[in-house]
Design an enzyme around this catalytic site. Structure first.
Site: not given
Ligand code: ZN
Length: 164
Positions: A88, A130-131
């Site tokens: 990330c 993830h987003e």
């Molecule tokens: Zn991230």
């Protein structure tokens, strides 16, 4: 709007739920341009608006087919399981093997307000999940198992000390 830095672990904006976009006006278009620029500069395959401090439900991504924007995204279906070494931009330099659904169905709007309906498999599905997590105020480290988490906390402390 220029040179907005990527917010990192510990920044409260990353823990907040983002707001739905009600009107796709020129400020949203400029924000998306800026997000794409920051994503490429990082470089990363995805970026959520709150990662540059803007608490709006928007993310951008590019898994090799060009930059795309998704506004007010939601995942409507998931299937399977897939392990991926996930990192990330807000927790830079650290990666963990994380299990999540392999295939996801994403809905949202593009910059013209058109309805999007996209099947994301493997990497694309992972980027979407993830987003979406970012937009819901969830960071990658909250997806770690207890062993990974205690290791991660040591790493993050070490990195924080190194910065002083
Ligand atoms: Zn991230």
């Amino acid at each position: 709007m220029s040179n907005l830095p990527i917010r990192t672990y510990g920044d409260p904006v990353l823990k907040q739920n983002t707001n739905q976009v009600l009107d796709i006006d020129s400020s949203i278009v400029s924000l998306c341009d800026e997000m794409i620029r920051v994503m490429y500069e990082a470089p990363g395959v995805g970026l959520a608006a709150n990662q540059i401090g803007i608490s709006k439900s928007i993310f951008v991504y590019d898994v090799g087919d060009g930059a795309r924007v998704v506004i007010n995204p939601k995942i409507t279906e998931t299937a399977g399981e897939w392990t991926y070494e996930e990192g990330c931009l807000s927790v830079p330099g650290l990666y963990w093997p994380i299990v999540r659904p392999k295939l996801v169905h994403l809905e949202g709007l593009d910059l013209k307000g058109n309805q999007l309906s996209i099947e994301g498999d493997e990497l694309l599905g992972r980027v979407f999940q993830h987003e979406l997590d970012h937009l819901n105020g969830i960071l990658l480290i909250e997806r770690l198992d207890p062993d990974q988490l205690s290791q991660a906390k040591k790493e993050l402390r070490r990195i924080a000390l190194g910065k002083v």
